[in-house]
Design a protein around this motif. Structure first.
Motif, PDB file in Angstrom:
ATOM      1  N   LYS A 125     -18.380 -59.929 -72.261  1.00 25.83           N
ATOM      2  CA  LYS A 125     -17.438 -60.954 -73.026  1.00 25.83           C
ATOM      3  C   LYS A 125     -16.786 -60.247 -74.424  1.00 25.83           C
ATOM      4  O   LYS A 125     -17.007 -60.767 -75.391  1.00 25.83           O
ATOM      5  CB  LYS A 125     -17.833 -62.235 -73.404  1.00 25.83           C
ATOM      6  CG  LYS A 125     -18.216 -63.203 -72.117  1.00 25.83           C
ATOM      7  CD  LYS A 125     -18.519 -64.636 -72.259  1.00 25.83           C
ATOM      8  CE  LYS A 125     -18.392 -65.256 -70.983  1.00 25.83           C
ATOM      9  NZ  LYS A 125     -18.711 -66.837 -71.201  1.00 25.83           N
ATOM     10  N   ALA A 126     -16.370 -59.250 -74.155  1.00 28.67           N
ATOM     11  CA  ALA A 126     -15.777 -58.458 -75.444  1.00 28.67           C
ATOM     12  C   ALA A 126     -14.763 -59.050 -76.000  1.00 28.67           C
ATOM     13  O   ALA A 126     -14.470 -59.136 -77.212  1.00 28.67           O
ATOM     14  CB  ALA A 126     -15.360 -56.912 -74.896  1.00 28.67           C
ATOM     15  N   ASP A 127     -14.092 -60.108 -75.404  1.00 25.37           N
ATOM     16  CA  ASP A 127     -12.885 -60.692 -75.769  1.00 25.37           C
ATOM     17  C   ASP A 127     -13.293 -61.662 -76.783  1.00 25.37           C
ATOM     18  O   ASP A 127     -12.871 -61.906 -77.958  1.00 25.37           O
ATOM     19  CB  ASP A 127     -12.116 -61.536 -74.747  1.00 25.37           C
ATOM     20  CG  ASP A 127     -13.201 -62.417 -73.608  1.00 25.37           C
ATOM     21  OD1 ASP A 127     -13.783 -61.636 -73.176  1.00 25.37           O
ATOM     22  OD2 ASP A 127     -12.915 -63.635 -73.855  1.00 25.37           O
ATOM     23  N   ILE A 130     -14.138 -59.628 -79.975  1.00 25.89           N
ATOM     24  CA  ILE A 130     -12.873 -59.537 -80.622  1.00 25.89           C
ATOM     25  C   ILE A 130     -12.526 -60.357 -81.449  1.00 25.89           C
ATOM     26  O   ILE A 130     -12.212 -60.511 -82.775  1.00 25.89           O
ATOM     27  CB  ILE A 130     -11.756 -58.926 -79.556  1.00 25.89           C
ATOM     28  CG1 ILE A 130     -12.223 -57.604 -79.100  1.00 25.89           C
ATOM     29  CG2 ILE A 130     -10.508 -59.024 -80.386  1.00 25.89           C
ATOM     30  CD1 ILE A 130     -11.403 -57.332 -77.880  1.00 25.89           C
ATOM     31  N   PRO A 141      -9.022 -55.369 -83.359  1.00 27.16           N
ATOM     32  CA  PRO A 141      -9.826 -55.405 -81.929  1.00 27.16           C
ATOM     33  C   PRO A 141     -10.327 -54.142 -81.778  1.00 27.16           C
ATOM     34  O   PRO A 141     -11.531 -53.767 -81.143  1.00 27.16           O
ATOM     35  CB  PRO A 141      -8.458 -55.622 -81.096  1.00 27.16           C
ATOM     36  CG  PRO A 141      -7.788 -56.418 -81.722  1.00 27.16           C
ATOM     37  CD  PRO A 141      -7.775 -56.174 -83.204  1.00 27.16           C
ATOM     38  N   MET A 145     -14.254 -53.122 -80.623  1.00 30.95           N
ATOM     39  CA  MET A 145     -14.792 -52.664 -79.776  1.00 30.95           C
ATOM     40  C   MET A 145     -15.601 -51.364 -79.771  1.00 30.95           C
ATOM     41  O   MET A 145     -16.360 -50.722 -79.289  1.00 30.95           O
ATOM     42  CB  MET A 145     -13.521 -52.092 -78.671  1.00 30.95           C
ATOM     43  CG  MET A 145     -13.015 -53.356 -78.228  1.00 30.95           C
ATOM     44  SD  MET A 145     -13.932 -54.305 -77.028  1.00 30.95           S
ATOM     45  CE  MET A 145     -13.807 -53.453 -75.549  1.00 30.95           C
ATOM     46  N   HIS A 168     -18.903 -52.263 -71.387  1.00 31.96           N
ATOM     47  CA  HIS A 168     -18.651 -53.341 -72.206  1.00 31.96           C
ATOM     48  C   HIS A 168     -17.190 -53.485 -71.912  1.00 31.96           C
ATOM     49  O   HIS A 168     -16.279 -52.643 -71.881  1.00 31.96           O
ATOM     50  CB  HIS A 168     -18.827 -53.251 -73.563  1.00 31.96           C
ATOM     51  CG  HIS A 168     -18.106 -52.182 -74.194  1.00 31.96           C
ATOM     52  ND1 HIS A 168     -18.385 -50.752 -74.206  1.00 31.96           N
ATOM     53  CD2 HIS A 168     -16.958 -52.014 -75.180  1.00 31.96           C
ATOM     54  CE1 HIS A 168     -17.463 -50.067 -74.793  1.00 31.96           C
ATOM     55  NE2 HIS A 168     -16.421 -51.016 -75.376  1.00 31.96           N
ATOM     56  N   ASN A 170     -13.805 -56.094 -71.594  1.00 29.44           N
ATOM     57  CA  ASN A 170     -12.777 -57.588 -71.896  1.00 29.44           C
ATOM     58  C   ASN A 170     -12.195 -58.040 -70.700  1.00 29.44           C
ATOM     59  O   ASN A 170     -11.198 -57.602 -70.398  1.00 29.44           O
ATOM     60  CB  ASN A 170     -11.934 -56.867 -72.794  1.00 29.44           C
ATOM     61  CG  ASN A 170     -11.104 -58.243 -73.420  1.00 29.44           C
ATOM     62  OD1 ASN A 170     -11.234 -59.372 -73.332  1.00 29.44           O
ATOM     63  ND2 ASN A 170     -10.146 -57.501 -74.476  1.00 29.44           N
ATOM     64  N   SER A 173      -8.667 -59.835 -70.756  1.00 27.11           N
ATOM     65  CA  SER A 173      -7.519 -58.760 -70.873  1.00 27.11           C
ATOM     66  C   SER A 173      -7.191 -58.089 -69.310  1.00 27.11           C
ATOM     67  O   SER A 173      -8.116 -57.803 -68.592  1.00 27.11           O
ATOM     68  CB  SER A 173      -7.677 -57.509 -71.621  1.00 27.11           C
ATOM     69  OG  SER A 173      -6.760 -56.537 -71.477  1.00 27.11           O
ATOM     70  N   GLN A 176      -8.718 -54.721 -68.850  1.00 28.66           N
ATOM     71  CA  GLN A 176     -10.206 -54.804 -68.885  1.00 28.66           C
ATOM     72  C   GLN A 176     -10.751 -54.291 -70.068  1.00 28.66           C
ATOM     73  O   GLN A 176     -11.910 -54.270 -70.450  1.00 28.66           O
ATOM     74  CB  GLN A 176     -10.778 -54.002 -67.613  1.00 28.66           C
ATOM     75  CG  GLN A 176     -11.226 -55.214 -66.581  1.00 28.66           C
ATOM     76  CD  GLN A 176     -10.471 -55.971 -66.012  1.00 28.66           C
ATOM     77  OE1 GLN A 176      -9.303 -55.548 -65.350  1.00 28.66           O
ATOM     78  NE2 GLN A 176     -10.516 -57.199 -66.105  1.00 28.66           N
ATOM     79  N   GLY A 177     -10.001 -53.445 -70.909  1.00 29.15           N
ATOM     80  CA  GLY A 177     -10.405 -53.209 -72.134  1.00 29.15           C
ATOM     81  C   GLY A 177     -11.492 -52.193 -72.320  1.00 29.15           C
ATOM     82  O   GLY A 177     -11.931 -51.682 -71.224  1.00 29.15           O
ATOM     83  N   GLY A 178     -11.881 -52.009 -73.515  1.00 28.32           N
ATOM     84  CA  GLY A 178     -13.181 -51.196 -73.541  1.00 28.32           C
ATOM     85  C   GLY A 178     -13.228 -49.767 -73.333  1.00 28.32           C
ATOM     86  O   GLY A 178     -12.050 -49.280 -73.106  1.00 28.32           O
TER      87      GLY A 178
END
Length: 199
Positions: A125-127, A130, A141, A145, A168, A170, A173, A176-178
């Motif tokens: 849950k990096a979102d 952030i 953001p 991260m 890690h 997100n 997103s 998937q971010g990170g």
């Protein structure tokens, strides 16, 4: 007692997905399977404990299943009896979904390490991180991260762990971010997981 423990399914590769309530287990399972949360076959997601009663099984491939275990640390599933109740050490691999600091999962990760079970540590849950970073500390953001990346990278050495991978993600997103390794790397690792000789 959990009716869906891995010893009941000896002919499939059983990958346990374990974490506390609201760690993001359901969201991660859906992302790994490439299905939307509203799909009837999706794992339940939400802020309340969505997997408190028993382990739920979700097919990843012809022979592999992602098994969402009940949230540990609750009254019904206390951490000190969790491994015995769920037969945690009978899984072929574990995905340990952690929250801030990952201290909540150290007992589980240590048990997996001692039993020789491959395990992956995921912060799903990096979102949320952030949002918290922006609200609480005014962090952009990318700064949040980076902070998560640094924290996750020191986790094995700080706790003498040897995970197969640290991730890690997100999941809110589209990309998937990170940092890498990303969701695709985790999928590849899981799809190559073989049955462990635990019988």
């Amino acid at each position: 007692m959990d009716p869906n423990t891995p010893d009941k399914f000896p002919n499939t590769v059983n990958i346990g997905v374990v974490g506390q309530s609201d760690a993001g287990k359901g969201s991660l399972i859906n992302a790994l399977r490439g299905i939307a949360p509203r799909n009837p076959e999706a794992a339940k997601t939400g802020v309340s404990a969505t997997c408190q009663e028993e382990t739920k099984r979700y097919q990843l491939s012809d022979s592999q299943f992602l098994c969402e275990l009940p949230a540990y640390g609750s009254y019904k599933w206390p951490t000190q009896h969790f491994s015995e109740q769920t037969k945690l050490l009978k899984y072929d691999a574990l995905i340990i979904v952690v929250s801030v600091g990952a201290s909540d999962s150290l007992q589980i990760t240590q048990q997996a390490k001692d039993a020789g079970i491959p395990f992956h540590i995921v912060r799903a849950k990096a979102d949320r991180d952030i949002e918290d970073g922006l609200r609480d500390n005014g962090l952009r953001p990318e700064e949040t991260m980076q902070k998560i990346s640094e924290e996750m990278s020191t986790l094995p050495s700080r706790n003498r762990l040897r995970p197969e991978g640290l991730y890690h993600l997100n999941l809110a997103s589209k990309d998937q971010g990170g940092d890498k390794p990303s969701l695709a790397h985790l999928q590849k690792a899981l799809l190559s997981q073989k049955k462990l000789d635990k019988w």
